[in-house]
Design a protein around this motif. Structure first.
Motif, PDB file in Angstrom:
ATOM      1  N   GLN A   1       0.454  -1.754  -0.124  1.00  0.00           N
ATOM      2  CA  GLN A   1      -0.199   0.454  -0.022  1.00  0.00           C
ATOM      3  C   GLN A   1       0.922   1.262  -0.505  1.00  0.00           C
ATOM      4  N   PRO A   2       1.833   1.421   1.147  1.00  0.00           N
ATOM      5  CA  PRO A   2       3.069   2.999   1.313  1.00  0.00           C
ATOM      6  C   PRO A   2       3.609   2.781  -0.642  1.00  0.00           C
ATOM      7  N   ILE A   3       4.259   1.659  -1.165  1.00  0.00           N
ATOM      8  CA  ILE A   3       4.620   1.188  -2.250  1.00  0.00           C
ATOM      9  C   ILE A   3       3.291   2.026  -3.669  1.00  0.00           C
ATOM     10  N   LEU A   4       2.536   1.777  -3.350  1.00  0.00           N
ATOM     11  CA  LEU A   4       1.122   2.197  -4.730  1.00  0.00           C
ATOM     12  C   LEU A   4       1.344   3.594  -3.922  1.00  0.00           C
ATOM     13  N   SER A   5       0.571   3.485  -3.215  1.00  0.00           N
ATOM     14  CA  SER A   5       0.492   4.890  -3.217  1.00  0.00           C
ATOM     15  C   SER A   5       1.269   6.030  -3.463  1.00  0.00           C
ATOM     16  N   ALA A   6       2.382   5.700  -3.419  1.00  0.00           N
ATOM     17  CA  ALA A   6       3.463   6.553  -4.156  1.00  0.00           C
ATOM     18  C   ALA A   6       3.634   6.961  -5.446  1.00  0.00           C
ATOM     19  N   LEU A   7       3.102   5.102  -6.206  1.00  0.00           N
ATOM     20  CA  LEU A   7       3.557   5.371  -7.647  1.00  0.00           C
ATOM     21  C   LEU A   7       2.550   5.991  -7.579  1.00  0.00           C
TER      22      LEU A   7
ATOM     23  N   GLN B   1       6.788   8.430   5.704  1.00  0.00           N
ATOM     24  CA  GLN B   1       6.911   9.231   7.329  1.00  0.00           C
ATOM     25  C   GLN B   1       5.427   9.088   6.911  1.00  0.00           C
ATOM     26  N   SER B   2       4.594   9.197   6.024  1.00  0.00           N
ATOM     27  CA  SER B   2       2.734   9.454   6.277  1.00  0.00           C
ATOM     28  C   SER B   2       3.047   8.324   6.736  1.00  0.00           C
ATOM     29  N   HIS B   3       3.096   7.084   6.272  1.00  0.00           N
ATOM     30  CA  HIS B   3       2.758   6.133   6.266  1.00  0.00           C
ATOM     31  C   HIS B   3       2.838   5.387   6.845  1.00  0.00           C
ATOM     32  N   HIS B   4       3.437   6.280   8.296  1.00  0.00           N
ATOM     33  CA  HIS B   4       4.422   4.938   9.650  1.00  0.00           C
ATOM     34  C   HIS B   4       5.340   4.341   9.229  1.00  0.00           C
ATOM     35  N   LEU B   5       6.313   4.506   8.258  1.00  0.00           N
ATOM     36  CA  LEU B   5       7.500   3.852   7.455  1.00  0.00           C
ATOM     37  C   LEU B   5       8.756   4.845   7.871  1.00  0.00           C
ATOM     38  N   SER B   6       9.696   4.853   8.774  1.00  0.00           N
ATOM     39  CA  SER B   6      10.451   5.897   9.324  1.00  0.00           C
ATOM     40  C   SER B   6      11.830   5.796   8.041  1.00  0.00           C
ATOM     41  N   ALA B   7      11.746   5.944   6.706  1.00  0.00           N
ATOM     42  CA  ALA B   7      12.236   6.006   5.527  1.00  0.00           C
ATOM     43  C   ALA B   7      13.355   6.655   5.756  1.00  0.00           C
TER      44      ALA B   7
ATOM     45  N   ARG C   1      16.256  14.517  -6.895  1.00  0.00           N
ATOM     46  CA  ARG C   1      15.573  15.910  -6.723  1.00  0.00           C
ATOM     47  C   ARG C   1      13.718  14.804  -5.816  1.00  0.00           C
ATOM     48  N   GLU C   2      13.852  13.423  -5.673  1.00  0.00           N
ATOM     49  CA  GLU C   2      12.396  13.555  -4.986  1.00  0.00           C
ATOM     50  C   GLU C   2      12.864  12.546  -3.549  1.00  0.00           C
ATOM     51  N   VAL C   3      13.870  13.138  -2.866  1.00  0.00           N
ATOM     52  CA  VAL C   3      14.137  12.323  -1.609  1.00  0.00           C
ATOM     53  C   VAL C   3      13.324  13.255  -0.652  1.00  0.00           C
ATOM     54  N   GLU C   4      13.585  14.383  -0.463  1.00  0.00           N
ATOM     55  CA  GLU C   4      12.381  14.875   0.223  1.00  0.00           C
ATOM     56  C   GLU C   4      11.253  14.791   0.419  1.00  0.00           C
ATOM     57  N   SER C   5      10.557  14.798  -1.120  1.00  0.00           N
ATOM     58  CA  SER C   5       9.280  13.750  -1.101  1.00  0.00           C
ATOM     59  C   SER C   5       8.850  12.612  -0.512  1.00  0.00           C
TER      60      SER C   5
END
Length: 340
Positions: free
Chosen positions: A227-233, A318-324, A308-312
């Motif tokens: 879910q976090p990955i598909l949401s990111a894509l 982190q919004s999906h409770h993953l401490s990336a 350029r995408e690192v921060e976003s």
């Protein structure tokens, strides 16, 4: 003589199917055609795809099953089974659609295996895929009573032009790590060897590990990243590549998602290795190199993004409770890993 006299309980099989019916039905998607109990499962392709490609994967849980059977806790390994398959196909950007399982046992225990299927259903709900079918094999004389083995099979879908692989990864891209939930489902032959050699019990509660029992700690299920990955894509995060950190750890798996002329350099001080892995290394006198080659060391999944995408990307996870966190970068190489 009859089948029961030979060790196969047909009535237990029927009872098992009824026990798992609710779990299976809780995972259904609109594309599933038909009902549980047929000779095969049918699944209609989702609409909205222009040039869809099916992506498939298969895996098992390995000797982690020995711990589940030793402590008589069976629902978490079902989650593991799904996670090992869906996380793999996710690395190509695929959405999991449906899942099938194979359960083999020496003597069918409907209550025990219904617990396993309940875990499989939970894993499927977490990843959004349907249980389309499965096979339960009762094999007296092949497996000891009380033991079982699992295999899983997953099919997903992705647009052809959005398939992720090494071709999109560029020099200078940044590797972002997503944390694991402990050991996941790899390295358990070594885990069990350490426990056996030190004459420990799965009920032991080492103070260094927070007081929980070893059985509880090592049966923590594999994290599902779907879910976090598909949401990111879907939200437009520009992901160039992904790696599921399974058997072989970071050295074997992270270089699999870059091109032939590339490697990955990671920073050893980028994260604190969880105490569980330090405990294993100490108890088994395992070298750091061997630890990295066997375990995930606290990193369960890695995404490769342009600088350029690192921060976003980190903010999204982190919004999906993953401490990336930033793990390293893509460098010239030969599909190798450099630990700095």
């Amino acid at each position: 003589m009859d089948y029961r006299a030979a060790g196969v309980d047909v009535e237990a099989g029927r009872s098992f199917v009824e026990r798992i019916r609710q779990s299976v039905e809780s995972t259904q998607r609109p594309e599933v055609l038909g009902q549980l109990g047929g000779f095969a499962g049918c699944f209609a392709l989702p609409t909205g795809y222009q040039n869809p490609v099916l992506v498939s994967g298969t895996d098992g849980v390995g000797t982690k099953l020995k711990i589940a059977q030793a402590v008589n806790v069976h629902h978490t390994v079902g989650i593991d089974l799904v996670a090992m398959c869906v996380n793999d196909i996710l690395t190509l950007g695929a959405e999991p659609l449906f899942f099938l399982d194979y359960l083999a046992t020496g003597k069918l225990n409907p209550e025990q295996l219904a617990e396993v299927v309940a875990g499989i259903a939970e894993g499927c709900r977490q990843s959004g895929c349907a249980i389309l079918g499965g096979e339960t094999a009762e094999m007296p004389g092949f497996y000891p009573v009380g033991e079982y083995d699992l295999a899983g099979f997953c099919v997903g879908i992705v647009e052809r032009e959005r398939i992720l692989g090494g071709s999109r990864v560029e020099l200078g891209d940044i590797a972002i790590a997503l944390p694991s939930q402990g050991v996941h489902s790899n390295g358990f032959s070594l885990v069990r060897k350490i426990i056996e050699t030190k004459r420990l019990s799965w009920s032991d509660c080492p103070p260094a590990l927070g007081g929980a029992s070893l059985g509880e700690i090592f049966l923590t299920p594999t994290r599902i990243y779907v879910q976090p990955i598909l949401s990111a894509l879907r939200s437009g995060v520009d992901i160039h590549g992904m790696a599921h950190i399974t058997g072989g750890g970071l050295p074997e798996n992270l270089p699999r998602c870059v091109q032939e002329h590339q490697g990955v350099k990671i920073e050893r001080n980028a994260w604190s290795i969880p105490p569980l892995f330090e405990w294993l290394a100490q108890m088994g006198d395992v070298s750091e190199a061997a630890m990295f080659e066997t375990f995930n060391m606290g990193v369960g999944f890695v995404v490769i993004v342009p600088p350029r995408e690192v921060e976003s990307a980190i903010a999204h996870f982190q919004s999906h409770h993953l401490s990336a966190f930033v793990l390293g970068e893509v460098i010239p190489g030969n599909r190798n890993l450099v630990i700095n």
